[in-house]
Design a protein around this motif. Structure first.
Motif, short mmCIF file in Angstrom:
data_model
loop_
_atom_site.label_atom_id
_atom_site.label_comp_id
_atom_site.label_asym_id
_atom_site.label_seq_id
_atom_site.Cartn_x
_atom_site.Cartn_y
_atom_site.Cartn_z
N LYS A 266 0.81 -1.22 0.00
CA LYS A 266 0.00 0.00 0.00
C LYS A 266 0.85 1.28 0.00
O LYS A 266 0.61 2.19 -0.80
N LYS B 69 1.03 4.12 -3.13
CA LYS B 69 0.66 5.50 -2.81
C LYS B 69 1.82 6.46 -3.12
O LYS B 69 1.59 7.59 -3.54
N TYR C 194 -5.85 2.72 -4.44
CA TYR C 194 -4.96 3.55 -3.61
C TYR C 194 -4.32 4.70 -4.37
O TYR C 194 -3.71 5.58 -3.76
#
Length: 197
Positions: free
Chosen positions: A104, A108, A162
């Motif tokens: 994640k 991002k 994301y």
């Protein structure tokens, strides 16, 4: 300057490298081609963690995650100056299961504009792998190849969630022709025109 990052992914034997190389030659904007694994390896060497690429798999998961994040930060820095094509794997097949290519925090940080998945029929991929005697690839059945492509689609959806990236699937079939796949990618690459003029 806003960045422009196109992630290109596809399982071995799908024709990703050929399509990417030809599309870069035709795009109206010059892209910097980066390989995520290469950036991780360079960082690991710089930190004195490894000397050879094969040693990367032996590093702890925690260390690998830190290397992934450092590679993502480097990609972001480069993308602020010039458009980037990031060659990577959405998922990596391991003996214990499939590993996501981007945790994640990494996705991002990279914050891509597009995630392009190159696909073909499993029978086509298997045939290409069998004809490519220069590469030493794992043997997979058509069913395993299909599963891997399905997992790549699922991973791309998570990555888009994301990063707000758009997902584009480009099919590289034997009868459709490589040229059509290249032209589809060129359309995406040309969207950076104006941002880097």
């Amino acid at each position: 300057m806003p960045s422009f990052v196109v992630v290109i992914t596809g399982i071995p034997g799908v024709g990703k490298s050929t399509i990417t190389r030809r599309a870069m030659e035709r795009a109206r904007v010059e892209y910097r081609l980066l390989n995520f694994g290469d950036l991780m390896f360079e960082e690991a060497v710089k930190q004195g963690l490894v000397k050879h690429r094969d040693e990367m798999r032996k590093l702890s998961l925690d260390v690998q995650k830190k290397l992934q994040l450092r590679a993502a930060e480097k990609i972001r820095e480069i993308a602020e100056k010039e458009p980037v094509i990031l060659d990577t794997h959405c998922t990596i097949r391991t003996p214990l299961g499939y590993l996501l290519g981007f945790p994640k925090d990494v996705i991002k940080t990279i914050n891509p504009n597009f995630i392009v998945i190159i696909e073909a029929f499993p029978s086509e991929i298997l045939g290409r792998r069998l004809r490519d005697l220069k590469r030493d690839r794992d043997v997979e059945t058509e069913e395993q190849i299909k599963r891997h492509q399905d997992l790549n689609r699922a991973a791309a959806i998570v990555y888009a969630m994301y990063s707000d990236a758009l997902i584009k699937i480009i099919e590289n079939h034997e009868d459709k022709g490589l040229e059509e796949a290249v032209e589809e990618l060129v359309k995406i690459l040309d969207l950076a025109v104006g941002k880097y003029a």
